[in-house]
Every structure is written in structure tokens, then in C-alpha cells.
Design an enzyme around this catalytic site. Structure first.
Site, PDB file in Angstrom:
ATOM      1  N   GLU A 215     -16.862 -14.057   3.549  1.00  0.00           N
ATOM      2  CA  GLU A 215     -17.872 -14.915   3.391  1.00  0.00           C
ATOM      3  C   GLU A 215     -18.668 -15.622   4.619  1.00  0.00           C
ATOM      4  O   GLU A 215     -19.776 -15.815   4.701  1.00  0.00           O
ATOM      5  CB  GLU A 215     -17.532 -15.952   2.280  1.00  0.00           C
ATOM      6  CG  GLU A 215     -16.991 -15.603   1.191  1.00  0.00           C
ATOM      7  CD  GLU A 215     -15.393 -15.361   1.131  1.00  0.00           C
ATOM      8  OE1 GLU A 215     -14.561 -15.842   0.353  1.00  0.00           O
ATOM      9  OE2 GLU A 215     -14.909 -14.900   2.077  1.00  0.00           O
TER      10      GLU A 215
ATOM     11  N   GLU B 256       4.567  11.740  -2.183  1.00  0.00           N
ATOM     12  CA  GLU B 256       3.795  12.955  -2.619  1.00  0.00           C
ATOM     13  C   GLU B 256       5.001  13.882  -2.781  1.00  0.00           C
ATOM     14  O   GLU B 256       4.865  15.048  -2.441  1.00  0.00           O
ATOM     15  CB  GLU B 256       2.619  13.372  -1.950  1.00  0.00           C
ATOM     16  CG  GLU B 256       1.544  12.564  -1.922  1.00  0.00           C
ATOM     17  CD  GLU B 256       0.144  13.156  -0.989  1.00  0.00           C
ATOM     18  OE1 GLU B 256       0.154  14.391  -1.002  1.00  0.00           O
ATOM     19  OE2 GLU B 256      -0.672  12.223  -0.576  1.00  0.00           O
TER      20      GLU B 256
ATOM     21  N   THR C 269       9.882  19.183   0.397  1.00  0.00           N
ATOM     22  CA  THR C 269       8.307  19.451   0.337  1.00  0.00           C
ATOM     23  C   THR C 269       8.120  19.771   1.980  1.00  0.00           C
ATOM     24  O   THR C 269       7.249  20.663   2.079  1.00  0.00           O
ATOM     25  CB  THR C 269       7.747  18.175  -0.035  1.00  0.00           C
ATOM     26  OG1 THR C 269       7.785  17.917  -1.405  1.00  0.00           O
ATOM     27  CG2 THR C 269       6.308  18.276   0.338  1.00  0.00           C
TER      28      THR C 269
ATOM     29  N   ASP D  51       6.230  23.124   2.803  1.00  0.00           N
ATOM     30  CA  ASP D  51       4.967  23.165   3.036  1.00  0.00           C
ATOM     31  C   ASP D  51       4.425  22.924   4.350  1.00  0.00           C
ATOM     32  O   ASP D  51       3.225  22.946   4.728  1.00  0.00           O
ATOM     33  CB  ASP D  51       4.206  22.192   2.076  1.00  0.00           C
ATOM     34  CG  ASP D  51       4.369  22.611   0.656  1.00  0.00           C
ATOM     35  OD1 ASP D  51       4.489  23.769   0.470  1.00  0.00           O
ATOM     36  OD2 ASP D  51       4.206  21.728  -0.260  1.00  0.00           O
TER      37      ASP D  51
END
Length: 386
Positions: A64, A311, A213, A217
Site C-alpha cells: 500500500e 516430492e 528418489t 533420479d
């Protein structure tokens, strides 16, 4: 040359349009403003925007204030649109409500009240007591979605935890190992779903996976698919791997990265290899031979990582759900049947996993996306929008 848009002032359509611009300003800052909420504001006079502002983070001027300063003398008699109720308390910066009341604007359109129960309504009340017209609730759902991590953690008194999972119709996270091609990631979901996840990564301070993971990956855990898109910060999240005993020294797909390990790994032979590959190790308590996930969250929060996106695979996801640590679960379901492959642990997740409320279900590309919240989004929206 593009002609400036002029709309009829103070109509429902114009209120929605100008609030949409304020929301876009709030969402497009270079960095995440956490632990403060993202806020945008526009000053409109005679149907034209004469001042814009967005909050950039702790200690910087509020939206603002920036918008009113940009408007200058044109603020007199104008309407201020702001995505969050102007504050009426002193923190790192002076309160905004008195400054708004003294600016000369005659009307203020507020998307939502401050979600802090100790503050809610104070700013709007101050404005009304000083003769300003206040309209509340325009764009409230979009504004609440933007500040949701701030709202449900009471201003990040604890970390906000979002869990993303992606499964096939038969609940498989990935095909069998024999069907994988090298170390390349396997994507069940569409490009549109992956793009949405990358947008969520840009709103997260850290993206976290488990050792399995990371080993399978070597993910980058960045927001590259969100590059150039409106409504996302430009700053990348920290890439994090949870590895209790530091048995995985291969690292992640980008550097630098952070590894959270158990206290028992302080003498691991892999410390030098992790450091050489660009990793830093953060140690925390263990429980029953595994990382104490509550302690890991606290350690990440202490480093200033407040909005956390997990994830991980099924084991880590089930552990987070079973301990009741997840605030929002974003579940993607791809329209395929794998028949076999990686799936949920055979042990039950736990009673706490049933405490979610379905906030929405929608199609993203060819996939279904279900968003579950532990705090009722609808109830919170009702609280802050009237």
C-alpha cells in the site's frame, strides 16, 4: 502502441479487474517474501491505475505504501485495491492503515482480512472509523491461496509442509526398475502437471526428496519450467535430500544442495564426496534408526527455510502423512495403469492421514489433481472474506 485500458470506476467488474492486477503484482516479486505474506496494491483514479506496489519481503515497504507513493497527489479521491487488509500494528515497518487513511483515498477494496486472529479486522475498522468506504472480499479465494502457507502456520511459527505425489490409476509411483532407462527421471504425469509443480517449487524455500528418489533420479528440483511465467517468483528453491546415514554420495542434479542426515553420520566416509559434489550436510536427531522428521523440519525452519515442498517417494510420503506433518497434499493421478512397480508401503499410513479435507479437484493436462488441506480452506475463506 497499446492503448491504456479504461474501465468504469467502482463497479463490480472493475473491482474484479483491478484486484486481479493487484494479485498479479503480489505474485510476481523476484523473491518469495516469506515470512511475510505476498501483497499487491494498485491505486485507481477515474478508471486508470495511477500507482502500483508489491511487498518485497521483511523490512521493506508494504504494498500500500509503495502504491500510494507512486500515485502521489493523484491518490486524493482515488480507490485503493489491496490483496490483504492494511495492517494496524507496528512491526518492522509502521502500520499501513493510518497511512492509507491519511493519503486522501476515499475508498479501499480489500481482498481478505489479515488471517492472524489477533489482527483480523483492525485495519478495516480503522479505515471505516476515519470515514473511508471499505469493500471486503473481492478476489478473496485467490488472495487466500496466495498467502495460504502464511495463514495456516500463523505467520510461519513453524514450517509449512506441502506434499506432492504423482501416481498411476492403480497407485504406482513408478514402473519396475527393469523398465527404467538409466538414471533419467520417470514422468507419469503430463507436461502441464510438471509445469504446475515447477510453479509450486518457485513458491517454496526448499524442495525435498528422500535418498531413494535422489539415487534413482538425481533430480534438479528447480523451477525451470516456470521461467518467464507470470505469477511466480524468479528465485530458485534450495534442493534438499534426506539421507539418514549418508549412504548416498551421488548428490542431486544441481549444485549447491543440502543433505539432512542423522547425528550418527557425523563420521561418515561419504562426507568428503558430498562436499566435493557441492553438498552441505545438516545434522539432526534420529528416531528408531531413521531421521526424526519433526527434528528435520525444525532444523530446516531454523535455517530460514519456511515453505517446504516434499516430492519424495512412497516411503517418505507415508512417513510424513503418518506423523501428521503435512499441511497440504497435492495429489496427481495419471490416466494409466502400470500393473506393477513402486507403490505405497504395506503398513498403514496412520489415522492422522484421514484428517484431510478435499479443497478442490481439477484436470491438469490429461491428469487429475486433487488438493487436500489439513485446515479447511472453505472455513478459512469464510473467516477472512467478511
Amino acid at each position: 502502441m497499446e492503448r491504456e485500458r479504461i474501465v468504469h470506476p467502482d463497479s463490480p467488474d472493475s473491482d474484479a479487474a483491478f484486484m486481479a492486477e493487484a494479485l498479479e503484482l503480489a505474485a510476481s516479486t523476484p523473491t518469495r517474501p516469506w515470512p511475510n505474506p505476498p501483497v499487491g496494491a494498485v491505486v485507481v483514479r477515474n478508471g486508470r491505475v495511477v500507482g502500483r506496489g508489491a511487498h518485497q519481503g521483511p523490512g521493506t515497504p508494504h504494498a500500500e505504501t509503495v502504491a500510494l507513493a507512486a500515485a502521489g497527489g493523484q491518490a486524493r479521491g482515488a480507490t485503493l485495491y489491496v490483496t490483504l487488509e492494511p495492517c494496524n500494528h507496528t512491526g518492522r515497518t509502521p502500520p499501513c492503515a493510518p497511512a492509507v487513511a491519511a493519503s486522501g483515498v476515499t475508498r479501499v477494496v480489500v481482498a481478505m482480512r489479515d488471517p492472524n486472529p489477533q489482527v483480523t479486522g483492525g485495519g478495516c475498522r480503522h479505515l471505516r472509523e476515519n470515514g473511508l468506504s471499505v469493500t471486503l472480499g473481492v478476489g478473496a479465494a485467490e488472495a487466500l491461496e496466495l498467502v495460504w502457507p502464511f495463514a495456516v502456520t500463523e505467520g510461519f511459527r513453524r514450517p509449512f509442509v506441502e506434499l506432492k505425489t504423482a501416481v498411476s490409476l492403480d497407485g504406482r509411483f513408478a514402473p519396475p526398475a527393469g523398465q527404467r532407462q538409466g538414471a533419467a527421471p520417470v514422468y507419469l504425469t503430463s507436461t502441464e502437471s510438471r509445469c504446475l509443480v515447477h510453479r509450486r517449487r518457485r513458491w517454496s524455500d526448499a524442495v525435498i526428496v528422500g535418498e531413494g528418489t535422489a539415487r534413482a533420479d538425481r533430480p534438479r528440483l528447480d523451477g525451470r519450467l516456470a521461467d518467464g511465467l507470470p505469477g511466480v517468483p524468479a528465485a530458485e528453491p534450495v534442493a534438499v535430500c534426506l539421507d539418514t546415514d549418508l549412504s548416498g554420495s551421488g548428490g542431486l542434479g544441481r549444485t549447491p544442495f543440502l543433505v539432512v542426515a542423522g547425528e550418527g553420520a557425523r563420521r561418515s566416509s561419504n562426507l568428503a564426496a558430498i562436499a566435493a559434489s557441492g553438498g552441505e550436510v545438516l545434522f539432526c536427531a534420529e528416531r528408531d534408526g531413521r531421521l526424526d522428521l519433526g527434528a528435520a523440519l525444525a532444523a530446516l525452519h531454523a535455517r530460514g527455510l519456511r515453505a517446504l515442498l516434499f516430492e519424495g517417494g512412497p516411503t517418505l510420503s507415508a512417513a510424513l502423512l503418518g506423523l501428521g506433518l503435512v499441511d497440504r497434499w497435492r495429489q496427481f493421478v495419471a490416466p494409466m495403469v502400470l500393473g506393477e512397480g513402486v507403490t505405497w508401503p504395506s503398513a498403514p499410513v496412520g489415522a492422522t492421514a484421514a484428517a484431510f479435507i478435499l479443497t478442490r479437484c481439477e484436470t491438469v493436462g490429461r491428469d487429475a489433481m486433487l488438493v487436500h488441506d489439513r485446515t479447511s480452506f472453505a472455513a478459512k475463506l469464510d473467516q477472512v472474506s467478511r
